[in-house]
Each structure stands twice: as C-alpha cells, then as structure tokens.
Design an enzyme around this catalytic site. Structure first.
Site, PDB file in Angstrom:
ATOM      1  N   GLN A  78       0.843  -1.191   0.000  1.00  0.00           N
ATOM      2  CA  GLN A  78       0.000   0.000   0.000  1.00  0.00           C
ATOM      3  C   GLN A  78       0.880   1.243   0.000  1.00  0.00           C
ATOM      4  O   GLN A  78       1.249   1.758   1.058  1.00  0.00           O
ATOM      5  CB  GLN A  78      -0.949   0.005   1.205  1.00  0.00           C
ATOM      6  CG  GLN A  78      -1.972   1.108   1.087  1.00  0.00           C
ATOM      7  CD  GLN A  78      -3.047   1.011   2.136  1.00  0.00           C
ATOM      8  OE1 GLN A  78      -3.120   0.073   2.919  1.00  0.00           O
ATOM      9  NE2 GLN A  78      -3.894   2.013   2.156  1.00  0.00           N
ATOM     10  N   PHE A  79       1.183   1.729  -1.209  1.00  0.00           N
ATOM     11  CA  PHE A  79       2.059   2.895  -1.327  1.00  0.00           C
ATOM     12  C   PHE A  79       1.439   4.143  -0.720  1.00  0.00           C
ATOM     13  O   PHE A  79       2.148   5.069  -0.320  1.00  0.00           O
ATOM     14  CB  PHE A  79       2.459   3.142  -2.792  1.00  0.00           C
ATOM     15  CG  PHE A  79       1.489   3.985  -3.560  1.00  0.00           C
ATOM     16  CD1 PHE A  79       1.702   5.353  -3.692  1.00  0.00           C
ATOM     17  CD2 PHE A  79       0.368   3.438  -4.156  1.00  0.00           C
ATOM     18  CE1 PHE A  79       0.813   6.148  -4.402  1.00  0.00           C
ATOM     19  CE2 PHE A  79      -0.526   4.212  -4.862  1.00  0.00           C
ATOM     20  CZ  PHE A  79      -0.307   5.572  -4.986  1.00  0.00           C
ATOM     21  N   THR A  80       0.118   4.182  -0.568  1.00  0.00           N
ATOM     22  CA  THR A  80      -0.529   5.380  -0.035  1.00  0.00           C
ATOM     23  C   THR A  80      -0.160   5.650   1.418  1.00  0.00           C
ATOM     24  O   THR A  80      -0.395   6.748   1.920  1.00  0.00           O
ATOM     25  CB  THR A  80      -2.065   5.303  -0.181  1.00  0.00           C
ATOM     26  OG1 THR A  80      -2.542   4.156   0.518  1.00  0.00           O
ATOM     27  CG2 THR A  80      -2.474   5.228  -1.650  1.00  0.00           C
TER      28      THR A  80
END
Length: 147
Positions: A78-80
């Site tokens: 989850q790059f966010t």
C-alpha cells in the site's frame, strides 16, 4: 517503511472479482515503502511484525505473538501509506519509493516473514494490483510501525 498491523479473525484479497488469498486468525499487514528505506529495515520490520505481542494469552493479556498462536499473515502492498497530507487536502506521494524498487522490497518482506513464521502461513496480494481487501479486525487491535 510503514506497516499497519491489524489483528484479524479473517482477511482476504479479491482481484478482478476473484478471491486471490485469504487467512483466518492472524494479522493483516498493509506495508508501504519510502525513499531512503534500506534492505536491512526489511528484516527488522518482518521480525517486529512477527514477534509483536498482540494476541491474548489464557489470562486475557496481550502476551502472545503470531508465532505463539500459530496464526496466519496476509501482506498487502500500500504505497498510499507514504502519503503526506501536512499541506492541503491532496496527499503528496513524492516520498513513496519508486515502484520498481518497492516491488522488490515487498517481495523481500514477504520472504522474510515466511522465514520466520513458515511458507504456508504467509499469504499476499499482488503488488500494484487493484485489490479489494476485507479485514475482520479483532478487538479492534491496530498497530502502526514506522522504521
């Protein structure tokens, strides 16, 4: 490197309408990588997530790790998590690791967790896929780890 570790009764990943992976009692880990993260941190994070004492013992105290309860682990990239919202309302993702390197780190993190708790105990999503993640949080217990 940021991990959101949630104690779960069940968690699953659906990709393109099909069940991709699923676990029962254990932890769901949302993992994000940032510029400046190192390979050494991967091992440290895997150890920290695997040894985190967030499961209750026979006295109702959080004294057991996923290893102690023979639980499962579902790891989702989850790059966010690297999003910065300190200015304005739109997240700034400039601190997120480049996708090519982040994918490599994600795969290494999964391998390190498998070394600790066992190949059959670790499931994952697909890096950069559009995933629908279901999490039945137990407690709720959610821990954020930043290395």
């Amino acid at each position: 490197m940021i991990a959101v570790v949630q104690r779960v009764l069940q968690s699953s990943v659906v990709i393109n309408g099909s069940l991709y992976s699923q676990i029962e009692k254990g932890v769901n880990i949302l993992i994000g990588f940032e510029k400046g993260d190192t390979v050494e941190n991967i091992t440290r994070m895997a150890k920290k997530c695997s040894e985190l004492r967030i499961f209750e013992d026979e006295n109702g105290k959080m004294s057991n790790s996923i290893i102690d309860i023979d639980g499962e682990m579902l790891i989702v990239s989850q790059f966010t998590l690297a999003g910065d919202v300190s200015k304005g309302r739109r997240p700034d993702f400039t601190n997120a690791m480049h996708p090519d390197l982040a994918k490599e780190y994600y795969e290494k993190f999964i391998c390190e967790c498998k070394k600790i708790i066992g190949d059959d105990k670790v499931k994952s999503g697909i890096f950069a896929a559009d995933m629908k993640v279901s999490i039945l949080n137990d407690g709720p217990v959610t821990i954020i780890i930043k290395l």
